[in-house]
Design an enzyme around this catalytic site. Sequence first.
Site, PDB file in Angstrom:
ATOM      1  N   CYS A  36      -2.854 -14.861  -1.823  1.00 26.53           N
ATOM      2  CA  CYS A  36      -1.684 -14.806  -0.939  1.00 26.53           C
ATOM      3  C   CYS A  36      -1.925 -15.423   0.433  1.00 26.53           C
ATOM      4  O   CYS A  36      -1.008 -15.543   1.220  1.00 26.53           O
ATOM      5  CB  CYS A  36      -1.234 -13.360  -0.764  1.00 26.53           C
ATOM      6  SG  CYS A  36      -2.469 -12.364   0.067  1.00 26.53           S
ATOM      7  N   CYS A 107      -4.615  -6.954  -2.983  1.00 25.79           N
ATOM      8  CA  CYS A 107      -4.582  -6.587  -1.561  1.00 25.79           C
ATOM      9  C   CYS A 107      -5.674  -5.564  -1.245  1.00 25.79           C
ATOM     10  O   CYS A 107      -6.293  -5.612  -0.181  1.00 25.79           O
ATOM     11  CB  CYS A 107      -3.232  -6.007  -1.179  1.00 25.79           C
ATOM     12  SG  CYS A 107      -1.841  -6.904  -1.874  1.00 25.79           S
TER      13      CYS A 107
END
Length: 211
Positions: A36, A107
């Site tokens: 990301c 994440c």
Amino acid sequence: MPLPYSEIVMEHFRNPRNVGRIEDADAKSVEGSPACGDMVAVYLRVDEENHRITDIKFESYGCASNIATGSIITELAKGKTLEEAKRIDWKDASEALGGLPPIKTHCSVLAVDGLRAAIENYEERHGLVKERQPTTVEEVKKRLKHVMNPVVGLDIVRTQIVSEIEINDGTVRVALDLPQDHQFAAAIRTEILEKLEPRWDVKQVVIEFTD
Ligand code: FES
């Protein structure tokens, strides 16, 4: 639509613990996620005698899951020895947070990678690395993949800023396709030095910019 996050995640996201940086930290790391483009930085203060983490802080340029994981893993790592802290993984973090949506796994992996890289950085700086492998071009490249090109938020290897790497008798030469007076040249230089200088067999790092 209800948020896909547990109450605990939301609480850590709203009130993250241990946010910030430690000036003159004993070790630090910056990790980026190829998934990301987000980044996380981890700073450690470590007791030299017993190798316990006495203070830990993090900065996140990521999403809610990343912030919440950074918050929880710094809480889990504080007071632990480096060996104990190394064993914290994203599943521990996710469990402590009451679960994370599967799509958000990367994440929490990013935050845990940040913690591990900071521990590694401490071990390298303090000669604690047990298996000493010689520095190779591949290893240098791997480390440079953790140096961000702030213009695009991707690393300097992927964005083809690194044009050449050469290792000769303890001297690592890194040629960059970037002018010396570029606004981020100094920051990139500092980060490269931070990544390469702690290597046990690196005596000197020479960074060359274009004119
Ligand atoms: Fe990038 Fe979560 S989407 S860290």
